[in-house]
Design a protein around this motif. Sequence first.
Motif, mmCIF file in Angstrom:
data_model
loop_
_atom_site.group_PDB
_atom_site.id
_atom_site.type_symbol
_atom_site.label_atom_id
_atom_site.label_comp_id
_atom_site.label_asym_id
_atom_site.label_seq_id
_atom_site.Cartn_x
_atom_site.Cartn_y
_atom_site.Cartn_z
ATOM 1 N N ASP A 1 0.707 -1.267 -0.216
ATOM 2 C CA ASP A 1 -0.160 0.116 -0.007
ATOM 3 C C ASP A 1 0.809 1.245 -0.096
ATOM 4 O O ASP A 1 0.407 2.419 -0.257
ATOM 5 N N GLY A 2 2.112 1.094 0.407
ATOM 6 C CA GLY A 2 2.997 2.428 0.292
ATOM 7 C C GLY A 2 2.694 3.229 1.604
ATOM 8 O O GLY A 2 2.977 4.334 1.580
ATOM 9 N N SER A 3 2.205 2.542 2.602
ATOM 10 C CA SER A 3 1.953 2.899 3.984
ATOM 11 C C SER A 3 3.283 3.583 4.505
ATOM 12 O O SER A 3 4.205 3.187 4.547
ATOM 13 N N GLU B 1 -3.031 6.684 -0.769
ATOM 14 C CA GLU B 1 -2.957 5.347 -1.556
ATOM 15 C C GLU B 1 -3.760 4.943 -2.431
ATOM 16 O O GLU B 1 -3.802 3.622 -2.988
ATOM 17 N N LYS C 1 -6.827 3.858 -1.932
ATOM 18 C CA LYS C 1 -7.660 2.675 -1.626
ATOM 19 C C LYS C 1 -9.231 2.843 -1.949
ATOM 20 O O LYS C 1 -9.990 4.138 -1.558
ATOM 21 N N ARG D 1 1.487 8.445 -5.216
ATOM 22 C CA ARG D 1 1.636 8.794 -3.888
ATOM 23 C C ARG D 1 2.169 10.096 -3.686
ATOM 24 O O ARG D 1 1.602 11.404 -3.138
#
Length: 531
Positions: free
Chosen positions: A262-264, A423, A425, A452
Amino acid sequence: MLAIFLFAVCFCFLASLINSPSHDIVSQTKKLSQQQVIKIVTAIPKEQADNQSILSVEFNLGNGIKNQSIACQQLMPASRAAFEENGTKISPNGNGRKEGTERGKQGDNGNSSTTLAAFQTVNSVPLASDGMLAFALRNDIATNLLNEETIQNHKIEKIPKIAQEELMYDKKIINEAVHKSRLVVIEKIQEFVETKSYLSGAYKPLYDLLTDYPFRVGKMLRPTMCISIARAVGGMGHSALTSASALELYHNAFLIHDDIEDGSESRRGKGTLHQLIGIPRAINVGDATNVLAVGLLLENLSVIGVSKALNVLHEIEFMAQQSVEGQAMELDWVATNASHLTDQDYFKMCVKKTCWYSFITPCRIGFIVGHPSANVKDMVEHLAGLTRFGMILGIAFQIQDDLLNLQGQLEAYGKEIGGDIYEGKRTLMLNHVLANSGKESEKILEILALPREKKTTDQLAFIIEKMECCGSIEHGWKVARSLSNRAAEIFESLDFLQPETPIRPEEQWVCSVHDRRFLKELINYVIYRNA
């Protein structure tokens, strides 16, 4: 002629009323109050099913919801400039940064005190308050996107919270149960990791990393549910500890991999593991955490016996399959910039990605461990009931988590506010605003398509503003509350769960509220929590 003239006048008058904004509000209110029946389904393990491998639950979207209007006229986004000039915005790297000008710092008229009313709403997401008993609170986006430091620096007056003094859940039971779970699960995981690290030839630096995510303070809901169900059907708390600890390890392994996919950038109040040690090493730590969980499950052979241990392994295998399918759905939606998703699409993804590994499987494994029989055929009916309960409550949990990502407090939530939008979502609220924002949906999709690092805080604020105006956030809260009400109805039918399970002399356990009482309080905790 006079009669015709009077008829025409009356007709025009009525037409003007019908087309007036106030009528629009009434119409939307009526639409909200209508009972919309929604059906949610899930697959279940075939070898543990009774003539069918599909379970379904119906719920009324209007169940327990008072008439509420979501017309844009009731929202007040006019002060957005105040937010842009004075607010501490959440940057793409997850850190708040001050972007105000000197004019913003001093206020429009040069005074040192500035009152922000940006994005103030009549209806917003209730969050739990502090104290022994939790109450619903109504918050606003502006104050949620501002941290305490900014409020002090700019002498910003917080918009007052309107406390609705409705008893929501017993915080004492929730806190005691998860705290005691945390103590014993962390101890179990630490002992197991140390055992593996002391084996001849073991590479100890890897095992040091394995305790990172588990030792950060998480909610511990999965192991607490597992243990509570086991005790509520007559099992021993210590017999469920191994399975509960394995579930926590699987959860942390999923988090490590999900954060990368997710690239969190923030997890449980700290940087994500891949941010700290790099993606390749973090992937390996996630893999190792999964391996560690398998090792714990093998201990079940001596703890609960071969038959039950194999049943638990079947549950884990099915859970993992559902979880990766759900993750694949969500990643595909982001990759293709999906624009026409429905609530049902979201429910299907959520059941797979969230419900099985966060709610259904912990409940089912707890029941298998605690049930007096080792033959799963004796458990089919009750397992089906727990599956329905976990499925509905799990969706409510995920919607509230998505709402907190939009409106939560960074310190309590532990993840970056607005991270889901960065992200891309497809949350219930994002799908709703895309379907209800008209031509503005094209702009939203253009923002979502950006990488992002190229998304700005202004773009984040734009999407959140549109969610407020279109009633998307209120829609999310409405659905979550309806699901919670349905979960409560299902829970009342689970009469095989004992009302209370006192600690028995032979039981190596210390927490008496690990039973039906915790599970009952969990239902409202799921949607009224602030973390």
